[in-house]
Scaffold this motif. Structure first.
Motif, PDB file in Angstrom:
ATOM      1  N   ILE A 381       0.831  -1.220   0.000  1.00 50.56           N
ATOM      2  CA  ILE A 381       0.000   0.000   0.000  1.00 50.56           C
ATOM      3  C   ILE A 381       0.857   1.257   0.000  1.00 50.56           C
ATOM      4  N   GLN A 382       2.162   1.044  -0.168  1.00 46.04           N
ATOM      5  CA  GLN A 382       3.084   2.182  -0.117  1.00 46.04           C
ATOM      6  C   GLN A 382       2.669   3.317  -1.050  1.00 46.04           C
ATOM      7  N   GLU A 383       2.417   2.980  -2.299  1.00 45.40           N
ATOM      8  CA  GLU A 383       2.188   4.014  -3.297  1.00 45.40           C
ATOM      9  C   GLU A 383       0.934   4.826  -2.950  1.00 45.40           C
ATOM     10  N   THR A 384      -0.141   4.105  -2.627  1.00 44.79           N
ATOM     11  CA  THR A 384      -1.394   4.791  -2.315  1.00 44.79           C
ATOM     12  C   THR A 384      -1.241   5.698  -1.096  1.00 44.79           C
ATOM     13  N   CYS A 385      -0.622   5.153  -0.031  1.00 44.39           N
ATOM     14  CA  CYS A 385      -0.471   5.949   1.195  1.00 44.39           C
ATOM     15  C   CYS A 385       0.429   7.141   0.956  1.00 44.39           C
ATOM     16  N   THR A 386       1.529   6.925   0.225  1.00 39.91           N
ATOM     17  CA  THR A 386       2.433   8.040  -0.056  1.00 39.91           C
ATOM     18  C   THR A 386       1.685   9.127  -0.821  1.00 39.91           C
ATOM     19  N   THR A 387       0.859   8.708  -1.789  1.00 34.07           N
ATOM     20  CA  THR A 387       0.090   9.697  -2.549  1.00 34.07           C
ATOM     21  C   THR A 387      -0.872  10.452  -1.639  1.00 34.07           C
ATOM     22  N   MET A 388      -1.578   9.702  -0.770  1.00 37.89           N
ATOM     23  CA  MET A 388      -2.522  10.351   0.146  1.00 37.89           C
ATOM     24  C   MET A 388      -1.821  11.429   0.966  1.00 37.89           C
ATOM     25  N   SER A 422      -7.144   8.762  -3.895  1.00 40.69           N
ATOM     26  CA  SER A 422      -6.232   7.773  -3.324  1.00 40.69           C
ATOM     27  C   SER A 422      -6.923   6.969  -2.238  1.00 40.69           C
ATOM     28  N   VAL A 423      -7.773   7.647  -1.462  1.00 38.00           N
ATOM     29  CA  VAL A 423      -8.534   6.942  -0.424  1.00 38.00           C
ATOM     30  C   VAL A 423      -9.381   5.870  -1.084  1.00 38.00           C
ATOM     31  N   LYS A 424     -10.016   6.249  -2.196  1.00 33.62           N
ATOM     32  CA  LYS A 424     -10.845   5.267  -2.917  1.00 33.62           C
ATOM     33  C   LYS A 424      -9.993   4.121  -3.433  1.00 33.62           C
ATOM     34  N   ASN A 425      -8.804   4.470  -3.958  1.00 32.54           N
ATOM     35  CA  ASN A 425      -7.895   3.435  -4.458  1.00 32.54           C
ATOM     36  C   ASN A 425      -7.542   2.444  -3.358  1.00 32.54           C
ATOM     37  N   LEU A 426      -7.308   2.997  -2.166  1.00 31.01           N
ATOM     38  CA  LEU A 426      -6.961   2.149  -1.028  1.00 31.01           C
ATOM     39  C   LEU A 426      -8.100   1.173  -0.743  1.00 31.01           C
ATOM     40  N   ASP A 427      -9.325   1.713  -0.770  1.00 35.68           N
ATOM     41  CA  ASP A 427     -10.500   0.866  -0.553  1.00 35.68           C
ATOM     42  C   ASP A 427     -10.520  -0.276  -1.557  1.00 35.68           C
ATOM     43  N   THR A 428     -10.305   0.071  -2.834  1.00 39.71           N
ATOM     44  CA  THR A 428     -10.323  -0.949  -3.892  1.00 39.71           C
ATOM     45  C   THR A 428      -9.247  -1.990  -3.647  1.00 39.71           C
ATOM     46  N   LEU A 429      -8.084  -1.482  -3.267  1.00 36.13           N
ATOM     47  CA  LEU A 429      -6.929  -2.348  -3.028  1.00 36.13           C
ATOM     48  C   LEU A 429      -7.244  -3.358  -1.932  1.00 36.13           C
ATOM     49  N   LEU A 430      -7.882  -2.890  -0.886  1.00 35.53           N
ATOM     50  CA  LEU A 430      -8.191  -3.771   0.248  1.00 35.53           C
ATOM     51  C   LEU A 430      -9.280  -4.770  -0.136  1.00 35.53           C
ATOM     52  N   LYS A 431     -10.280  -4.290  -0.915  1.00 36.23           N
ATOM     53  CA  LYS A 431     -11.394  -5.152  -1.322  1.00 36.23           C
ATOM     54  C   LYS A 431     -10.923  -6.223  -2.305  1.00 36.23           C
ATOM     55  N   SER A 432      -9.921  -5.857  -3.135  1.00 30.44           N
ATOM     56  CA  SER A 432      -9.533  -6.732  -4.246  1.00 30.44           C
ATOM     57  C   SER A 432      -8.834  -8.001  -3.787  1.00 30.44           C
ATOM     58  N   GLY A 433      -8.684  -8.167  -2.461  1.00 32.08           N
ATOM     59  CA  GLY A 433      -8.074  -9.395  -1.962  1.00 32.08           C
ATOM     60  C   GLY A 433      -6.636  -9.544  -2.403  1.00 32.08           C
ATOM     61  N   GLU A 487      -0.611  17.968 -12.312  1.00 35.99           N
ATOM     62  CA  GLU A 487      -1.214  16.788 -12.941  1.00 35.99           C
ATOM     63  C   GLU A 487      -1.717  15.823 -11.877  1.00 35.99           C
ATOM     64  N   LYS A 488      -2.624  14.992 -12.303  1.00 35.68           N
ATOM     65  CA  LYS A 488      -3.132  13.936 -11.430  1.00 35.68           C
ATOM     66  C   LYS A 488      -2.045  12.886 -11.288  1.00 35.68           C
ATOM     67  N   PRO A 489      -1.945  12.276 -10.114  1.00 27.15           N
ATOM     68  CA  PRO A 489      -0.870  11.325  -9.894  1.00 27.15           C
ATOM     69  C   PRO A 489      -1.125  10.011 -10.621  1.00 27.15           C
ATOM     70  N   GLU A 490      -0.023   9.323 -10.936  1.00 27.22           N
ATOM     71  CA  GLU A 490      -0.122   8.008 -11.552  1.00 27.22           C
ATOM     72  C   GLU A 490      -0.026   6.992 -10.422  1.00 27.22           C
ATOM     73  N   THR A 491      -1.141   6.415 -10.020  1.00 28.41           N
ATOM     74  CA  THR A 491      -1.072   5.489  -8.884  1.00 28.41           C
ATOM     75  C   THR A 491      -0.930   4.039  -9.322  1.00 28.41           C
ATOM     76  N   GLY A 492      -1.131   3.784 -10.584  1.00 23.20           N
ATOM     77  CA  GLY A 492      -1.015   2.404 -11.047  1.00 23.20           C
ATOM     78  C   GLY A 492      -2.214   1.561 -10.663  1.00 23.20           C
ATOM     79  N   GLN A 493      -3.201   2.182 -10.025  1.00 18.93           N
ATOM     80  CA  GLN A 493      -4.411   1.461  -9.620  1.00 18.93           C
ATOM     81  C   GLN A 493      -5.576   1.962 -10.450  1.00 18.93           C
TER      82      GLN A 493
END
Lengths: 499, 499
Positions: A381-388, A422-433, A487-493
């Motif tokens: 979750i490094q990337e998402t948290c760093t972005t947040m 990014s918060v939403k991305n984190l949610d997706t990341l956690l849900k995606s198993g 620009e919007k960040p590239e989170t890869g998610q």
């Protein structure tokens, strides 16, 4: 040194106790010297010598004569004195360098005092006021404050209170006059007691204490002085008149000098304080992500980073903000600030910033917690948290800049949207198993906590942005279209629609 | 009402603007009235009437005559006045009920002032001091403070500063005398400017500001007054002597009354504040576990609970603690407190308590977060978390009680060990793979965060306990063996050795 029979043990303990007392005495003396050294040097010199003398005596043999021990302590003391004096002066120089307005303020205070002392030196002026000119000097000393708002507040308080108390005291004097030579002091005493008790009690009222405390003090002072003086001097009206006039002269000297010569506006200070507090939080958040996920294997300690400690001063900034807002309310229009500038809204923004600082304090606690173990978990979750963290930090810095320059915070809105997504991305990341079954839950907890606290920080930042936007609408901040929009960040998610 | 041609639109806008101004004016006037109502009632009455009048005029038709509109606003205003006055008095009564020492202090202030005013009323006393007795009155008004420490601090500051400034001013006067009738005011002016500028600058030094700010103010005041007066009055020595004597009389009147009549000790207040802050955190933690895990299905809102909001005041208590510690340092031995009581250690405990309050603020944020969804997850760690929270809360309450009664905190140690063993239980629980594979990680995060913050709180509580134990050793707290020692909690989990 100490035998084991009871008597010598007692004697030994007594000696140790005395030694302790001496050391304590020296500590207290030193603290005192630290503070007021140059002023009380000559007063306390003998005591200090004696204390050091006694201490040396207890450390060395007791049998040595006074003469034989004369030199070393004095030499040591003079060295101590030299260090202290040098320390004190370098501290003073630093105070001046930190904020040169302090030096200017000191010179202004000297000038104001010199100006009103002309009432004594210049014969025609002295003729009309006499010793009453003293009140002008007193007024200048107590009313002249660092900021225009504080000076104005005290000046107006003093002026109004003198007027009101003077009027009432004349009334009390007339009433007391009716009750004869014996009754007069009783009636006067009753009035003085009553008004002192009532006014002192009213000073406990928090709303009044904030703005009119000094006025009530001067009310008690003037009423007592004039009504009591009236007992010996029948020209009470003239007394009131002279006192009021000298207070007005002293007060207006202060106000004029403080407004015209390099004015220090409390409003401007509050404005800057709110903005710089926000910036401090922004600096922390911008650095947090990298610091948290970076492994300290390159041998450096994370505790060295001063930028991670800057936010600490925000935690205790409430008193300072309240005081500045109180002063600012007295200030007339200056620069970009109106007379009825929404200072209360600044306090609201300040409170939200402090709330965010409390979250950051919790985050900071987790920055140094056992890092090595959870490398695997972190990286997911490094990337998402760093972005947040980074985007909230950037948003706060943009908001701070928007307040400083009084320009609408467009860029901040974009950063906030980024952090929210990014918060939403984190949610997706956690849900995606994404987590495999072997993941140790014990290792998830600290990382989950940091992620959760970062979500709180994003919420706080959003609240702050909303409040700053309200201020921008209230004050009609300048609209400047951002030249190069971030620009919007590239989170890869996978991106999820921004709510 | 407003037509659409340009001219009438302008007129309409102008009228609306005026109305806005009037409403703003009324709001400001009302705020002012709220604060100082009884005192400025008669001064502001006509303005208020006029404002209300104008507002009504803009709301109704403009054509109505003055006479016809005379009654309703006056009637409305008198009702408004009545409400305001009643509100103000009930507020004052509440202030007195909250802390009856405030009423006593006000009476003491009245008494002190009445006592020094005898210098005017009683002929033999007046003979020896004359109008200089005024300084005794002024000293009482400005030196008499709520606590003994504050009064003593101000009294000592005023006394020493008057002595020092008086001495220096006599020296300055002698020097100026040597420079002839024309040179004298120049030399005096230079001295006044120099000392005012230097002293004003030194007041910026934080360590000096904390303890000697008032002394420096009086130093500037006395030096200026005496050196300037010396220009017109050659009996400078007598002036200094009288001033010093009256200041001493005023100051000692204050100190004697404040020490002998129902004294309020700042030290005792600081002691109680530190203890009660700890207790507030304890109350929150005791209630937190149950509140967090309880489902709000019985229709009640969690926001009603005042015991969950009590900790908020701890967040901003720094300024108050610092001020009380500063005053306490001036106080002599009283009750269970020595002259050199370790007040700095109280501040240390206060800082740790505040640190704990910051964690609790983060916890509180999660109290109201989406509860329903995570019922399954919660129940698994409910017992351990509730125990952690409950035991830390009990430990804090025991520590608070230990400080209050100055008895060694034995019971607190047991609660802390219990809370630490709950932390270990939680670790075991997480390691034991109690969670099934279907557990949604998204639901784990909020619960994991609360668990993690509770672990932080347990650490903080441990630090506080350590600091209180240090204080207990320093002050030799009484050793009272606990009668019924609190039992260890039944967590239903395997117990792990307490580290």
């Amino acid at each position: 040194m100490c035998g084991f029979d009871r008597r010598s043990m007692h004697a030994c303990m007594h000696r140790l106790e005395l030694m302790g007392n001496r050391i304590a005495f020296k500590r207290v003396t030193n603290n005192f010297l630290d503070a007021l050294f140059p002023l009380i040097f000559f007063l306390f010199y003998p005591a200090q010598i004696k204390a050091m003398d006694l201490e040396c005596a207890s450390q060395e043999t007791v049998k040595q004569g006074l003469l034989a021990r004369g030199w070393p302590p004095i030499k040591g003391f003079s060295k101590h004195v030299k260090t202290k004096v040098l320390e004190f002066f370098s501290h003073l120089i630093k105070l001046g360098q930190d904020d040169p307005r302090r030096v200017v303020h000191s010179l202004k205070a000297g000038l104001a005092l010199s100006l009103v002392s002309l009432f004594y030196y210049y014969q025609p002026l002295y003729k009309s006021f006499g010793v009453s000119a003293m009140w002008a000097v007193i007024t200048v000393v107590v009313v002249f404050e660092f900021s225009v708002g504080a000076t104005l507040g005290k000046g107006v308080n003093r002026g109004l209170a003198t007027l009101l108390a003077g009027g009432l005291a004349v009334g009390a004097h007339q009433l007391a006059n009716l009750s004869g030579r014996i009754g007069e002091p009783i009636v006067l005493g009753f009035f003085v007691f009553l008004q002192a008790a009532v006014s002192t009690f009213v000073r406990f009222c928090p709303q009044i204490k904030a703005r009119y405390d000094y006025g009530l003090l001067i009310f008690i002072l003037t009423f007592s002085l004039i009504s009591i003086s009236g007992f010996r001097d029948d020209e009470v009206l003239e007394l009131v008149h002279k006192r009021l006039l000298t207070v007005l002269i002293g007060g207006s000297t202060c106000v004029i000098i403080s407004v015209l010569l390099f004015p220090v506006w409390a409003g401007q200070d509050l404005h800057n304080l709110i903005a710089s507090n926000m910036e401090k939080l922004g600096i922390f958040l911008e650095g947090f992500g990298d610091e948290f996920f970076k492994m300290p294997e390159d041998g450096e300690s994370k505790e060295d980073r001063p930028f991670l400690q800057g936010y600490k001063s925000v935690l205790d900034s409430k008193t300072n903000e309240d005081a500045l807002a109180n002063f600012a309310r007295w200030e007339p229009r200056h620069g970009r600030f109106q007379f009825r500038h929404p200072w209360k809204h600044y306090l609201k923004i300040g409170a939200l910033t402090r709330k965010c600082a409390f979250r950051i304090e919790s985050l900071n606690e987790h920055l140094y917690a056992d890092i090595q173990a959870k490398r695997g978990i972190r990286s997911k979750i490094q990337e998402t948290c760093t972005t947040m963290s980074m985007e909230s930090g950037k948003a706060l810095k943009e908001l701070s800049m928007a307040i400083k320059t009084m320009v609408k915070p467009f860029a901040a809105d974009i950063h906030i949207e980024n952090s929210k997504s990014s918060v939403k991305n984190l949610d997706t990341l956690l849900k995606s198993g994404l987590w495999d079954d072997e993941t140790d839950l014990l290792e998830v907890v600290p990382v989950a906590t940091v992620a959760s606290l970062l979500i709180d920080v994003v919420t706080c930042t959003d609240e702050i942005a909303e409040s700053v936007n309200e201020l921008a609408t209230m004050l009609k901040f300048e609209v400047v279209e951002p030249t190069g929009s971030p620009e919007k960040p590239e989170t890869g998610q996978p991106k999820i629609g921004i709510s």
